[in-house]
Scaffold this motif. Structure first.
Motif, PDB file in Angstrom:
ATOM      1  N   HIS A   2      -6.929   4.687  -7.825  1.00 26.45           N
ATOM      2  CA  HIS A   2      -8.080   5.554  -7.577  1.00 26.45           C
ATOM      3  C   HIS A   2      -8.446   5.498  -6.100  1.00 26.45           C
ATOM      4  N   ILE A   3      -9.317   6.405  -5.689  1.00 31.76           N
ATOM      5  CA  ILE A   3      -9.703   6.464  -4.276  1.00 31.76           C
ATOM      6  C   ILE A   3     -10.350   5.161  -3.824  1.00 31.76           C
ATOM      7  N   SER A   4     -10.982   4.439  -4.755  1.00 29.61           N
ATOM      8  CA  SER A   4     -11.613   3.161  -4.397  1.00 29.61           C
ATOM      9  C   SER A   4     -10.577   2.114  -3.995  1.00 29.61           C
ATOM     10  N   SER A   5      -9.302   2.334  -4.399  1.00 28.75           N
ATOM     11  CA  SER A   5      -8.241   1.379  -4.060  1.00 28.75           C
ATOM     12  C   SER A   5      -7.605   1.679  -2.698  1.00 28.75           C
ATOM     13  N   ILE A   6      -7.967   2.798  -2.103  1.00 29.70           N
ATOM     14  CA  ILE A   6      -7.396   3.203  -0.818  1.00 29.70           C
ATOM     15  C   ILE A   6      -8.225   2.615   0.322  1.00 29.70           C
ATOM     16  N   ASN A   7      -7.553   1.974   1.267  1.00 36.52           N
ATOM     17  CA  ASN A   7      -8.248   1.460   2.444  1.00 36.52           C
ATOM     18  C   ASN A   7      -8.454   2.591   3.452  1.00 36.52           C
TER      19      ASN A   7
END
Length: 231
Positions: free
Chosen positions: A159-164
């Motif tokens: 998910h986008i929350s996992s993208i730095n």
């Protein structure tokens, strides 16, 4: 910010006539707008535009326009191509400063595929989003976002929350943790599991067939006995 610098000339003639004249002269017509100023019709050297496009850092990136030694930072907003020859026919630029917040599409690159157990056993990667729309400073547009699939099993997702995300870069969608990709079971894996169910069904049918034959045999025997008695 990109290190691309393009030489430009201000076009005296505007509209389709001026654009055609630029193309006849081996140039690419364009328009510079935004920044609270009036639009300006410009022309660029065709070879410089092609070289910038081939660099992969031209579209949706900050570049500099050089007009008689005076340079200005702009954002490449749009490029129109010839429908047959695939040559640049027109370019739109937008005046910006390095700290101006803009909205752009940033591509997603997947990393560590070889470290995903789900992919190792034959799973497939389903890209839900090949790019993500973000708000960021015009001078700090990321080239790409990294989606790390290391350790992911079949059924897992990124998910986008996992993208730095780089500093000051935020997704335009803020009301949910949207999906970038998922790891799914391949058709081959599904087909391997199906025969087991088919075998069970076959066994059930076979058992029913045997029971039917036994029942018919018993009925036949009874009929035969009744026939003998009647005689």
């Amino acid at each position: 910010m990109s290190d691309i610098v393009l030489s430009v000339e201000v076009r005296e003639r505007t509209g389709k006539g001026g654009a055609r004249e630029s193309r006849r002269n081996g140039e690419v017509p364009g328009v510079l707008y935004g920044g609270g100023k009036d639009p300006v019709a410009i022309s660029l050297k065709s070879n410089e535009v092609v070289r910038a496009l081939n660099s992969g850092r031209f579209l949706a990136n900050m570049v500099k326009l050089d007009h008689n030694g005076e340079k200005q930072s702009v954002l490449t907003r749009d490029v129109q191509f010839h429908p047959v020859r695939d040559e640049p026919m027109h370019v739109d630029f937008y005046r910006v400063e390095a700290d101006t917040i803009i909205t752009v599409e940033v591509p997603v690159h997947v990393i560590n595929e070889e470290e995903s157990p789900g992919l190792k056993i034959g799973g497939v990667m389903n890209m839900v989003r090949h790019s993500v729309e973000v708000d960021c400073p015009a001078g700090s547009i990321p080239e790409y976002l990294e989606a790390d699939v290391a350790g992911l099993e079949i059924g897992d997702s990124v998910h986008i929350s996992s993208i730095n995300l780089p500093e000051k870069v935020t997704p335009t969608i803020t009301d949910r943790d949207f999906t970038i990709l998922t790891i799914q079971g391949s058709r081959a894996l599904v087909e391997e599991e199906e025969p087991a169910e088919e075998e069970i069904e076959t066994e059930v049918i076979a058992q029913k067939g045997e029971e039917g034959e036994e029942a018919e045999g018993e009925e036949g025997g009874e009929e035969g006995e009744e026939g003998e008695k009647s005689e």
